[in-house]
Design an enzyme around this catalytic site. Structure first.
Site, PDB file in Angstrom:
ATOM      1  N   TYR A 145      16.655  -8.798  12.373  1.00 34.77           N
ATOM      2  CA  TYR A 145      16.463  -8.435  11.052  1.00 34.77           C
ATOM      3  C   TYR A 145      17.369  -8.983  10.447  1.00 34.77           C
ATOM      4  CZ  TYR A 145      15.395  -5.370   6.956  1.00 34.77           C
ATOM      5  OH  TYR A 145      15.065  -4.883   5.722  1.00 34.77           O
ATOM      6  N   THR A 175       0.946  -1.174  -0.015  1.00 34.40           N
ATOM      7  CA  THR A 175       0.071   0.125  -0.117  1.00 34.40           C
ATOM      8  C   THR A 175       0.836   1.221  -0.196  1.00 34.40           C
ATOM      9  OG1 THR A 175      -0.079   0.075   2.436  1.00 34.40           O
ATOM     10  CG2 THR A 175      -1.880  -1.076   1.160  1.00 34.40           C
ATOM     11  N   ARG A 176       2.047   1.200   0.194  1.00 36.46           N
ATOM     12  CA  ARG A 176       2.889   2.316   0.006  1.00 36.46           C
ATOM     13  C   ARG A 176       4.377   1.905   0.046  1.00 36.46           C
ATOM     14  NH1 ARG A 176       5.177   3.246   5.965  1.00 36.46           N
ATOM     15  NH2 ARG A 176       4.273   1.542   7.132  1.00 36.46           N
ATOM     16  N   ILE A 234      16.431   3.099   0.426  1.00 36.51           N
ATOM     17  CA  ILE A 234      15.675   3.186  -0.468  1.00 36.51           C
ATOM     18  C   ILE A 234      14.695   4.537   0.159  1.00 36.51           C
ATOM     19  CG2 ILE A 234      13.616   2.576  -1.779  1.00 36.51           C
ATOM     20  CD1 ILE A 234      16.083   1.159  -2.586  1.00 36.51           C
TER      21      ILE A 234
END
Length: 252
Positions: free
Chosen positions: A157, A15-16, A190
Site C-alpha cells: 500500500y 458508491t460509498r 477518514i
C-alpha cells in the site's frame, strides 16, 4: 468556490465512503457525475440516491478494476453517457496488510495494480479524450498520507501510494503544456465503514485525540470539498501537487 455546472466528472470507487463524499459535494455544485463501483447494481443504486438527493445528473457504471476488460475503454464508456468528461478522479483503491517478510506476491501485485497501474491507465485514457475534445481537462489522483511516510506492515500500500504521488508529478510535467491539469489528494484517517474499528469506540477516539492535532477524524465531506475545489477553475494554478488532508497528523 466556483460552481461546477457543465463539468462532467468520472469518479472511480464512488458508491460509498470517500468517493461518494466527493460525488455529493460536486453534485451539489452542479456537476454531472459518473459513479463507478464493482458491479452495475451498486453503481446504479448510488447514482439514483445521489440524483434524488441533489437533483444532479448522475449515472452509474459497473467497473471492477481488477478486471482488464473493465479498465479497457472505461473513460470512453463514461464519456459516452454525457457526451464527454472534463475531470477524472482516480479514487478507487485496495489494501493488504501484513509483515513484508510474509507478504504474498499475489497480494502485492493486486495492490500495485489497482492503486497505481489502473490510475495510470485511466489517466492515459482521459488525457487522450481531453486532447481529442480540444478543451483540456483535469486528473485528480487520490493517494494517501501513506504516500509520504512509512506505515508498519503496509509495504504494498505504501509503495503504491508513493508511486501515485510520483506519477502525479510526472503527468503534471508532461501534460501541463497540453492544458491538462494533474494534482492529487492525500487523505489521512477518514470516517468510513473501513475505519469503524477506530471511530466506533472510546479507545479509537483516544487514539484520534492523541494522533490528530485537530482532535477529530476526517469526514468524506472534507475530502469532497477539496476535490470539488481542485476540479474547479478556482484551482487553475494548482498543478503537480498532492495535498495532505489529515487534520495535522503528519505535521511532525
Amino acid at each position: 468556490m466556483s460552481r461546477l455546472e457543465g463539468k462532467r466528472i468520472l469518479i472511480t470507487g464512488s458508491t460509498r465512503g470517500i468517493g461518494f463524499g466527493m460525488a455529493e459535494k460536486m453534485a451539489a455544485l452542479g456537476a454531472s457525475l459518473i459513479l463507478t463501483g464493482r458491479d452495475q447494481a451498486a453503481a446504479d443504486a448510488a447514482a439514483a440516491g445521489l440524483a434524488s438527493a441533489t437533483g444532479a445528473k448522475v449515472a452509474g457504471l459497473g467497473a471492477p478494476l481488477t478486471d482488464e476488460d473493465a479498465v479497457n475503454g472505461l473513460v470512453d464508456r463514461a464519456a459516452a453517457i454525457f457526451g464527454g468528461i472534463d475531470v477524472l478522479v482516480n479514487n478507487a483503491g485496495v489494501d493488504s496488510d501484513g509483515p513484508a517478510l510474509d507478504h504474498a506476491l499475489e497480494d502485492w501485485r493486486r495492490v500495485i495494480h489497482v492503486n497505481l497501474e489502473v490510475p495510470f491507465r485511466l489517466a492515459q485514457q482521459a488525457a487522450r479524450h481531453f486532447l481529442s475534445d480540444g478543451k483540456g481537462g483535469v486528473v485528480i489522483n487520490v493517494a494517501s498520507v501513506a504516500g509520504f511516510k512509512a506505515i508498519d506492515e503496509a509495504s504494498s500500500y505504501v509503495a503504491s501510494k508513493h508511486g501515485l504521488v510520483g506519477l502525479t508529478k510526472v503527468l503534471a510535467l508532461e501534460w501541463g503544456p497540453k492544458n491538462i491539469r494533474v494534482c492529487g489528494i492525500a487523505p489521512g484517517l477518514i470516517k468510513t465503514d473501513m475505519t469503524h474499528y477506530i471511530w466506533g469506540n472510546e479507545a479509537g477516539q483516544a487514539y484520534v485525540n492523541n494522533k490528530i492535532p485537530i482532535r477529530r477524524i476526517g469526514l468524506p465531506s472534507d475530502i469532497g470539498a477539496l476535490t470539488a475545489f481542485l476540479a474547479s477553475e478556482d484551482a487553475g494554478f494548482i498543478h503537480g501537487e498532492t495535498i495532505i488532508v489529515d487534520g495535522g497528523a503528519t505535521i511532525d
